[in-house]
Scaffold this active site. Structure first.
Site, PDB file in Angstrom:
ATOM      1  N   LYS A 126       2.025  -9.020 -13.829  1.00  0.00           N
ATOM      2  CA  LYS A 126       2.379  -8.297 -12.450  1.00  0.00           C
ATOM      3  C   LYS A 126       2.381 -10.363 -12.093  1.00  0.00           C
ATOM      4  CE  LYS A 126       0.840  -7.220  -8.289  1.00  0.00           C
ATOM      5  NZ  LYS A 126      -0.143  -6.267  -7.265  1.00  0.00           N
ATOM      6  N   SER A 160      -3.578 -10.436  -5.181  1.00  0.00           N
ATOM      7  CA  SER A 160      -3.691 -11.002  -3.867  1.00  0.00           C
ATOM      8  C   SER A 160      -5.103  -9.766  -3.773  1.00  0.00           C
ATOM      9  CB  SER A 160      -3.685 -11.311  -3.235  1.00  0.00           C
ATOM     10  OG  SER A 160      -1.807 -12.307  -3.296  1.00  0.00           O
ATOM     11  N   GLY A 205       3.652  -7.017  -2.991  1.00  0.00           N
ATOM     12  CA  GLY A 205       3.640  -6.000  -1.837  1.00  0.00           C
ATOM     13  C   GLY A 205       5.488  -5.912  -1.865  1.00  0.00           C
ATOM     14  N   ASP A 259       0.482  -1.338  -0.390  1.00  0.00           N
ATOM     15  CA  ASP A 259      -0.129  -0.193  -0.139  1.00  0.00           C
ATOM     16  C   ASP A 259       1.100   0.958   0.695  1.00  0.00           C
ATOM     17  OD1 ASP A 259      -2.441  -1.628   0.231  1.00  0.00           O
ATOM     18  OD2 ASP A 259      -2.647  -1.686   2.478  1.00  0.00           O
ATOM     19  N   TYR A 268      -0.305   3.033  -8.032  1.00  0.00           N
ATOM     20  CA  TYR A 268      -0.606   4.443  -8.868  1.00  0.00           C
ATOM     21  C   TYR A 268       0.131   4.890  -9.573  1.00  0.00           C
ATOM     22  CZ  TYR A 268      -1.453   9.196  -7.787  1.00  0.00           C
ATOM     23  OH  TYR A 268      -2.530  10.210  -8.344  1.00  0.00           O
TER      24      TYR A 268
END
Length: 230
Positions: free
Chosen positions: A38, A42, A120, A13, A18
């Protein structure tokens, strides 16, 4: 053969998707044949018919304007919002490196600039039970250099420096840093940029503000970050 770059982050996050969308938008607006990829996503939602939609891929396509088919953008899509290794343990269908590489090479044959995004942070486990596979293994296997995306706020010096040092120790090339959630004039955030550059010896390539719809980097500097296979 396509020119390629990998986008990793200091954690979940921080805005990798973005930033990837803005990066691809920049390429498309300059009439460059660009694509996204990618390995695993998930936390995705289903359509009314029960089909899983790769949310990150859909978001990137919308913000960038690229017309790449969603099915081509990610080979492993999971519903559970956990790391890919745990999502596949829950749902089945563990990530296989050969399948990731096959899909990636297919995209590279069709497009000139390919941006691959990680899941992540750099230490994200991609598969564990069937065969141990970490994000760093994917980057190494595909021979990619990386950009680090980080939040500009409090704590970023530590997370950026640790990510950069880990990647350097693992001999994973890093081109530079892009900061998200940046507030011009904020003394702490501007100092964070300077301290991260000093500690990592990596350049800050761009800063993204809340709501930005453009990546503030010159197109020639952006395309120079992408590399072909030697």
């Amino acid at each position: 053969m396509a020119k390629k770059i990998f986008i990793t982050g200091t954690g979940t996050d921080v805005g990798k998707t973005y930033v990837a969308g803005l990066l691809l938008k920049k390429l498309k607006e300059n009439d460059l044949n660009a694509a996204y990829y990618k390995a695993a996503m998930s936390g995705n939602e289903r359509t009314k018919e029960g089909v899983l939609i790769p949310g990150d891929a859909l978001y990137v396509r919308k913000i960038s304007g690229i017309e790449q088919p969603l099915a081509q953008m990610c080979p492993y899509v999971y519903e559970t919002a956990v790391s890919p290794h745990l999502a596949s343990r829950i749902e089945g269908g563990p990530v296989v490196m050969e399948e990731v590489a096959r899909g990636f090479q297919e995209v590279c044959r069709q497009y000139d600039y390919v941006t691959m995004e990680g899941s992540g942070g750099i230490l994200c486990p991609i598969c564990f039970d069937e065969k141990e596979l970490w994000l760093e293994d994917v980057i190494r296997e595909l021979g990619l250099s990386s950009l680090i995306v980080a939040d500009a706020g409090l704590g970023t010096i530590n997370s950026v420096a640790l990510t950069a040092e880990y990647m350097r120790a693992k001999k994973l090339p890093v081109k530079g840093i892009i900061f998200n959630h940046f507030h011009p004039g904020n003394r702490m955030e501007e100092d964070n940029l300077r301290m991260c550059e000093y500690r990592t010896k990596l350049p800050v390539l761009a800063c993204v503000k809340e709501g930005d719809r453009e990546l503030e980097i010159e197109i020639d500097k952006l395309t120079a970050l992408f590399e072909e296979d030697e």
